[in-house]
Design an enzyme around this catalytic site. Structure first.
Site, mmCIF file in Angstrom:
data_model
loop_
_atom_site.group_PDB
_atom_site.id
_atom_site.type_symbol
_atom_site.label_atom_id
_atom_site.label_comp_id
_atom_site.label_asym_id
_atom_site.label_seq_id
_atom_site.Cartn_x
_atom_site.Cartn_y
_atom_site.Cartn_z
ATOM 1 N N ARG A 153 42.666 47.983 38.624
ATOM 2 C CA ARG A 153 42.447 47.485 39.859
ATOM 3 C C ARG A 153 43.196 46.223 40.093
ATOM 4 O O ARG A 153 42.869 45.506 40.813
ATOM 5 C CB ARG A 153 40.749 47.139 39.870
ATOM 6 N N VAL A 154 43.888 45.488 39.195
ATOM 7 C CA VAL A 154 44.724 44.526 39.506
ATOM 8 C C VAL A 154 46.177 45.111 39.628
ATOM 9 O O VAL A 154 46.637 44.373 40.691
ATOM 10 C CB VAL A 154 44.769 43.695 38.077
#
Length: 503
Positions: free
Chosen positions: A365-366
């Site tokens: 999710r980064v």
């Protein structure tokens, strides 16, 4: 014998002067029941939750249940020397572990005591194992890559410094191998590592420590160990102890990587403690606060803002699934706390695809924020082509006459699968990854026999080291692919194919 009065009076005077009338007051209680690593204690009305208690034989316990008329305490170690009626003392201290640079290269138990036979630890300080997570104000966005040295992860599921990336999969699919590879890859990168083994076999951990020693990774690593033979309370506090050790470096502005191997066993140990303490069971007999158990641990991993030192703690929790079921209670809990997951599939592992990462179910999710620009430019097309290949491979089983375009995509997809394979404990520097992924993306591997792809990778890296070291240097320093660099890479790839007869 001559008695000298002046000498006697001198001695008496000295004794009077050195006499201390201080009295030691400490609240004591009585053990009313003991067994299974749990003691029920009467008295101790001013005990705090999580406070250390001292039993008469010197063993410590931790107060967990504060009931109206008694205290439920877990015993840190064996309960063999504790019996009914024994006195119990309040210490006024919470559980804490030694921290500082003296912990590097050491193997300690869940209480921070050395178990590697190298003598006492020169601790800079002591830190409570439970401490609040950094607040929102103290954090900044994750934007620096933490290189794992694994092509499939650094390209498709990148990890940033300060991120929490879950490694999830069935047993024996290579979860620990990914974590150990990542630790080995931090050599000379000024990243301290903490490996927490929870409920593992002692022989397995001994093998891991041997690998870390052989690769020189132990110099910047601390191993916190609570084996399967240790009591449930020690397995329960082990990850918090490891986190406290890592936190000390984070708050001093250092980059730290911590691996929790694994949190499934941690949850089982906490469930055992809770049931023995007569706490009401919930789903799958876990207590109601099982989510809080892991959230308060993983939230302590952070990327701190410059005002707070700018340190980072990257967490790699590991979760073991049963029959690939990622929708079970503990896996879904931890997935919802972390910033993405690396999903390892038993089928891929058994078909020789190692690391057995399923790129469809794995996510970061980064994302690209934690990649160097050169890798980011290559990873985008790679991810799309890989997804298309997976889809085509599933449908092509049913069709016999495939179009030329479909055959080319399948051919290219097979080469992607081959390039992403990597041997265990052999992490690859990011500049080497960029080289081989550039050749893959630009279809330079499509005319090479599938069985020779990994040999071509080796030859290409060897050739660049010998004849064009400036290519790797520029990737390492600038992180970008300039037009001149692309020209040089094209020339080198053509030269290797010609010289080693790949075309």
């Amino acid at each position: 014998m001559i008695v000298k009065p002046d000498e006697i009076s001198k001695v008496i005077k000295q004794q009077i002067m050195s006499y201390s009338s201080e009295m030691d007051f400490s609240e004591t209680g009585t053990v009313i029941q003991v067994g299974d690593g749990i003691a029920r204690v009467y008295g101790l009305y001013s005990a705090m939750s999580g406070e250390l208690l001292e039993f008469s034989n010197g063993t410590y316990g931790m107060a967990l249940n504060l009931d109206e008329d008694s205290i439920g305490a877990v015993i840190m170690g064996s309960d063999a020397g504790i019996k009914e009626g024994d006195p119990v003392k309040l210490t006024g201290r919470m559980a804490e572990v030694p921290v500082g640079d003296g912990m590097l290269g050491r193997v300690v138990n869940a209480l921070g005591e050395p178990i590697d036979g190298k003598g006492a630890i020169a601790a800079d300080n002591y830190r409570k194992i439970e401490s609040p997570a950094p607040s929102v104000i103290m954090r900044r966005e994750v934007n620096q890559p933490l290189q794992t040295g694994i092509k499939a992860i650094d390209a498709l599921v990148p990890i940033g410094k300060g991120q929490r990336e879950l490694i999830i999969g069935d047993r024996q699919t290579g979860k620990t191998a990914i974590a150990i590879d990542t630790i080995i890859n931090q050599k000379d990168k000024d990243v301290y590592c903490v490996y927490v083994a929870i409920g593992q076999k002692a022989s397995t951990v001994a093998r891991i420590i041997k690998v870390l020693n052989e690769t020189g990774a132990m110099d910047y690593t601390t191993v916190v160990l609570a084996t399967a033979s240790d009591s449930a309370p020690l397995q329960y506090i082990a990850p918090y102890a490891g986190c406290a050790i890592a936190e000390e470096w984070m708050y001093k502005g250092k980059d730290v990587l911590i691996v929790y191997d694994d949190l499934s066993k941690h949850a089982v140990a906490y469930r055992a403690i809770s049931l023995l303490l007569r706490r009401p069971p919930g789903r799958e007999a876990y207590p109601g606060d099982i989510f809080y158990l892991h959230s308060r641990l993983l939230e302590r991993a952070a990327c701190l803002s410059e005002e707070y030192g700018g340190g980072t703690m990257t967490a790699l929790p590991i979760i073991e699934t049963q029959e690939g079921d990622i929708s079970a209670y503990i896996p879904t809990n931890v997935i919802s706390i972390t910033d993405g997951q690396i999903y390892l599939e038993a089928d891929l592992f058994n078909h020789g695809v190692r690391p057995a990462i399923n790129p469809g179910l794995s996510v970061s999710r980064v994302g690209g924020a934690a990649q160097i620009p050169a890798m980011k430019s290559l990873a985008g097309p790679l991810r799309i082509e890989f997804a298309q290949y997976k889809e085509l491979a599933a449908f092509s089983q049913f069709g016999s006459d495939l179009s030329q375009d479909t055959l080319q995509r399948l051919n290219h997809g097979e080469r992607i699968m081959e390039v992403l394979k990597q041997p265990q404990y052999k992490p690859m520097p990011v500049e080497d990854q960029v080289l081989i992924l550039y050749a893959l993306n630009n279809r330079h591997l499509d005319d090479i026999d599938l069985g020779r792809i990994l040999k071509f990778q080796k030859d290409l890296i060897k050739y660049v080291d010998k004849h064009a070291p400036h290519i790797k240097e520029e990737i390492r320093e600038s992180g970008k692919l300039s037009d001149k660099l692309v020209e040089d890479m094209e020339a080198v790839i053509s030269e290797v194919k010609k010289e080693y007869n790949y075309s």
